[in-house]
Design a protein around this motif. Structure first.
Motif, PDB file in Angstrom:
ATOM      1  N   ASN A 151       0.862  -1.084   0.163  1.00  0.00           N
ATOM      2  CA  ASN A 151       0.086   0.033   0.021  1.00  0.00           C
ATOM      3  C   ASN A 151       0.761   1.313  -0.106  1.00  0.00           C
ATOM      4  N   LYS A 178       1.014   6.553   0.455  1.00  0.00           N
ATOM      5  CA  LYS A 178       0.009   5.609   0.645  1.00  0.00           C
ATOM      6  C   LYS A 178      -1.429   6.084   0.171  1.00  0.00           C
ATOM      7  N   GLU A 179      -1.738   5.272  -0.834  1.00  0.00           N
ATOM      8  CA  GLU A 179      -3.176   5.559  -1.333  1.00  0.00           C
ATOM      9  C   GLU A 179      -3.179   6.979  -1.810  1.00  0.00           C
TER      10      GLU A 179
END
Length: 167
Positions: free
Chosen positions: A6, A66-67
């Motif tokens: 992720n 992250k994301e």
């Protein structure tokens, strides 16, 4: 070794990145060390300096996301006399202590060697012991320090140097 599907690291700058780096530094250094607005302004000024002389063949960024949200950053900036500067190494608190910083330093050192730099330096401040420990593990050594209130709190500003291995 760090592994989290992720979390991604990219090496290109996109619109909005520099502002996010300054904001990340301003917020984290205020929350964790009490630094004032002058620190964020200093980061903004020096990011502008980096951008103006940015050369993708000699400089590299590590944008940690992250994301799609920036959670960390690091860069290598070329300087005169075949020197490199390590700057803006930062990670959000939840992502520290999991090997991500070590992975970024390994990649930084690989790029440094690949480009044939003869030495490197970085500036840091007192109170950042885990970061200092990481720098020292990769061969950086403190060469000077001065007392300062540059960012609104009393601290030591420290200069660390890395000399390339001699042939």
């Amino acid at each position: 070794m760090f592994s989290d599907p992720n979390i991604t690291v990219r090496n290109d700058l996109k619109p909005g990145d520099l502002g996010q780096v300054a904001a990340l530094h301003g917020r984290i250094y205020f929350e964790e060390h009490g630094f004032g607005m002058g620190f964020e302004a200093y980061v903004m000024d020096s990011l502008l300096e980096f951008y103006r002389q940015y050369n993708p063949k000699r400089d590299r960024v590590w944008v940690v996301e992250k994301e799609g949200k920036m959670i960390g950053f690091l860069l290598l900036m070329h300087r005169q006399d075949i020197q490199a500067q390590l700057r803006y190494f930062i990670l959000e608190k939840p992502y520290r202590g999991m090997g991500l910083g070590k992975k970024l330093m390994e990649e930084w050192m690989d790029f440094y060697r690949e480009k044939g730099y003869k030495g490197a330096f970085l500036y840091t401040t007192s109170g950042l012991d885990p970061a200092v420990s990481l720098y020292e593990r990769f061969g950086f050594r403190k060469v000077s320090q001065i007392k300062s209130r540059n960012f609104g709190v009393p601290l030591l500003e420290m200069l660390y140097r890395l000399d390339s291995e001699k042939d």
